[in-house]
Design a protein around this motif. Structure first.
Motif, PDB file in Angstrom:
ATOM      1  N   ALA A   1       9.000   8.027  10.221  1.00 46.28           N
ATOM      2  CA  ALA A   1      10.317   7.435   9.976  1.00 46.28           C
ATOM      3  C   ALA A   1      10.171   6.013   9.455  1.00 46.28           C
ATOM      4  N   PRO A   2      11.167   5.541   8.679  1.00 45.44           N
ATOM      5  CA  PRO A   2      11.156   4.140   8.279  1.00 45.44           C
ATOM      6  C   PRO A   2      11.447   3.261   9.494  1.00 45.44           C
ATOM      7  N   PRO A   3      11.016   2.001   9.450  1.00 48.61           N
ATOM      8  CA  PRO A   3      10.367   1.293   8.346  1.00 48.61           C
ATOM      9  C   PRO A   3       8.850   1.504   8.261  1.00 48.61           C
ATOM     10  N   LEU A   4       8.248   2.139   9.278  1.00 46.15           N
ATOM     11  CA  LEU A   4       6.801   2.363   9.222  1.00 46.15           C
ATOM     12  C   LEU A   4       6.431   3.192   7.997  1.00 46.15           C
ATOM     13  N   ARG A   5       7.261   4.186   7.648  1.00 46.21           N
ATOM     14  CA  ARG A   5       6.950   5.034   6.494  1.00 46.21           C
ATOM     15  C   ARG A   5       6.768   4.206   5.229  1.00 46.21           C
ATOM     16  N   ASP A   6       7.630   3.217   5.020  1.00 45.08           N
ATOM     17  CA  ASP A   6       7.528   2.406   3.807  1.00 45.08           C
ATOM     18  C   ASP A   6       6.236   1.595   3.790  1.00 45.08           C
ATOM     19  N   LEU A   7       5.860   1.055   4.953  1.00 52.51           N
ATOM     20  CA  LEU A   7       4.612   0.302   5.032  1.00 52.51           C
ATOM     21  C   LEU A   7       3.420   1.202   4.705  1.00 52.51           C
ATOM     22  N   VAL A   8       3.398   2.406   5.289  1.00 52.65           N
ATOM     23  CA  VAL A   8       2.256   3.297   5.094  1.00 52.65           C
ATOM     24  C   VAL A   8       2.179   3.774   3.650  1.00 52.65           C
ATOM     25  N   LEU A   9       3.311   4.143   3.073  1.00 56.16           N
ATOM     26  CA  LEU A   9       3.296   4.583   1.677  1.00 56.16           C
ATOM     27  C   LEU A   9       2.856   3.457   0.751  1.00 56.16           C
ATOM     28  N   GLY A  10       3.263   2.231   1.066  1.00 51.31           N
ATOM     29  CA  GLY A  10       2.808   1.099   0.264  1.00 51.31           C
ATOM     30  C   GLY A  10       1.304   0.903   0.367  1.00 51.31           C
ATOM     31  N   MET A  11       0.748   1.061   1.558  1.00 50.69           N
ATOM     32  CA  MET A  11      -0.702   0.952   1.724  1.00 50.69           C
ATOM     33  C   MET A  11      -1.414   2.101   1.011  1.00 50.69           C
ATOM     34  N   LEU A  12      -0.852   3.303   1.083  1.00 49.05           N
ATOM     35  CA  LEU A  12      -1.455   4.455   0.408  1.00 49.05           C
ATOM     36  C   LEU A  12      -1.503   4.264  -1.107  1.00 49.05           C
ATOM     37  N   ALA A  13      -0.525   3.573  -1.633  1.00 53.59           N
ATOM     38  CA  ALA A  13      -0.463   3.360  -3.081  1.00 53.59           C
ATOM     39  C   ALA A  13      -1.308   2.175  -3.530  1.00 53.59           C
ATOM     40  N   SER A  14      -2.017   1.544  -2.601  1.00 55.74           N
ATOM     41  CA  SER A  14      -2.796   0.364  -2.923  1.00 55.74           C
ATOM     42  C   SER A  14      -4.269   0.610  -2.626  1.00 55.74           C
ATOM     43  N   PRO A  15      -5.147  -0.256  -3.109  1.00 53.11           N
ATOM     44  CA  PRO A  15      -6.573  -0.125  -2.773  1.00 53.11           C
ATOM     45  C   PRO A  15      -6.909  -0.556  -1.360  1.00 53.11           C
ATOM     46  N   MET A  16      -5.918  -1.027  -0.601  1.00 49.42           N
ATOM     47  CA  MET A  16      -6.194  -1.472   0.765  1.00 49.42           C
ATOM     48  C   MET A  16      -6.424  -0.311   1.722  1.00 49.42           C
ATOM     49  N   LEU A  17      -6.048   0.903   1.345  1.00 45.61           N
ATOM     50  CA  LEU A  17      -6.275   2.073   2.195  1.00 45.61           C
ATOM     51  C   LEU A  17      -7.066   3.106   1.394  1.00 45.61           C
ATOM     52  N   THR A  18      -8.186   3.534   1.946  1.00 42.11           N
ATOM     53  CA  THR A  18      -9.041   4.508   1.270  1.00 42.11           C
ATOM     54  C   THR A  18      -9.171   5.773   2.108  1.00 42.11           C
ATOM     55  N   LEU A  19      -9.330   6.899   1.426  1.00 40.53           N
ATOM     56  CA  LEU A  19      -9.560   8.190   2.058  1.00 40.53           C
ATOM     57  C   LEU A  19     -10.857   8.758   1.496  1.00 40.53           C
ATOM     58  N   ASP A  20     -11.814   9.015   2.366  1.00 37.15           N
ATOM     59  CA  ASP A  20     -13.146   9.453   1.947  1.00 37.15           C
ATOM     60  C   ASP A  20     -13.463  10.780   2.644  1.00 37.15           C
ATOM     61  N   LEU A  21     -13.337  11.884   1.901  1.00 38.72           N
ATOM     62  CA  LEU A  21     -13.585  13.220   2.454  1.00 38.72           C
ATOM     63  C   LEU A  21     -14.956  13.699   2.002  1.00 38.72           C
TER      64      LEU A  21
END
Length: 293
Positions: A41-61
């Motif tokens: 739920a927002p406002p956390l959702r907006d923060l997380v989506l913003g991090m996902l769209a930036s190089p500050m959050l990486t996913l390494d599978l």
């Protein structure tokens, strides 16, 4: 002895979570984006989506064998069930979720990395690499901040204690998530394990509040921050660490000393005054019960 402690401020903080998959998603970032949109739920959702769209959050599978082995002995020590341990050891792939952010509030590196791990796991074990602990889906969901941005500090911090010849040794494990040294106390009598643990939880919340008050909201991060040596901790701080409220304003004062242990800085918690029964006196003064039972 001075009246303040000067602590360095890290340039960046990092949150890391591992998801142990038997059947990994084909596109972890897209799966994360879709599931965060649906489940957070927002406002956390907006923060997380913003991090996902930036190089500050990486996913390494990667295949599980390409990562260092997960610490199953420590996971078991911190409460992992046999079922979860079997799922971790039997995982074919591991997804490392890593996020970086500046010190201050909100701790976006931790909130975003934990929220993404929660969203993509779909029943797979999630390991908080910092602790290390396996977090169940319910614990993950409950630990995320609500609409007001508040968290229970006890959801983000452990308080392990070890018996020794002169009593118990306590150390927090979680304040470093926010850039602070951990708290420690030595020689705690066995009868004080429960009340002293509660006091340390409250003190951790109080020290964190003092730390955050000194960090500016803008982008310019100071190199050093001064915290007082003498710190008051009250019943309201103990309650706040648990995410509840307490109307009574009873408080006691402790002294902090900056030490180095194993190359890391720690804040040793001492009584404000010397004496052989000062820990008992502090617990009795704060909680209104005899220190030794």
């Amino acid at each position: 002895m001075g009246d303040t402690l000067t602590l360095p401020v890290p340039e960046a903080l990092y949150g890391t979570y591992a998801v142990a998959f038997a059947d990994p998603p084909a596109d972890p970032r897209e799966e994360a984006r879709q599931r965060v949109t649906r489940r957070i739920a927002p406002p956390l959702r907006d923060l997380v989506l913003g991090m996902l769209a930036s190089p500050m959050l990486t996913l390494d599978l990667r295949p599980a064998g390409e990562f260092p082995p997960l610490p199953t002995d420590l996971l078991a020590l911190y409460g992992a069930s046999p079922v979860d341990l079997a799922a971790v050891t039997g995982a074919t792939h591991v997804l490392a979720v890593r996020a970086a952010y500046r010190p201050g509030w909100p701790p976006a590196h931790e909130w975003a990395a934990r929220a993404v791990a929660f969203a993509v796991a779909e029943g797979a074990p999630v390991i908080d690499v910092f602790t290390p602990q396996i977090l169940t889906p319910d614990r993950l969901a409950d630990s995320l901040p609500g609409p007001d941005g508040e968290i229970r500090l006890t959801d983000w911090m452990l308080l392990p204690h070890t018996a020794g010849p002169q009593g118990f040794w306590f150390t927090t494990k979680g304040l470093a998530r926010f850039g602070l040294p951990e708290l420690q106390t030595e020689h705690v009598p066995p009868a004080l394990v429960e009340p002293w643990g509660r006091l340390l939880n409250g003190l951790a919340r109080r020290v964190l509040d003092l730390w955050l008050d000194e960090l500016p909201a803008g982008e310019q991060i100071p190199l050093m921050i001064d915290l007082p040596e003498l710190v008051s901790v009250g019943l309201q701080d103990v309650a706040a660490a648990q995410g509840v409220t307490e109307p009574m304003r009873r408080e006691v004062t402790v002294r902090l000393r900056l030490d180095a242990v194993g190359g890391e800085q720690v804040l040793t918690v001492l009584t404000a005054e010397d004496g052989p029964t000062r820990l008992e006196t502090l617990c009795a003064a704060l909680f209104g019960t005899p220190g030794v039972r």
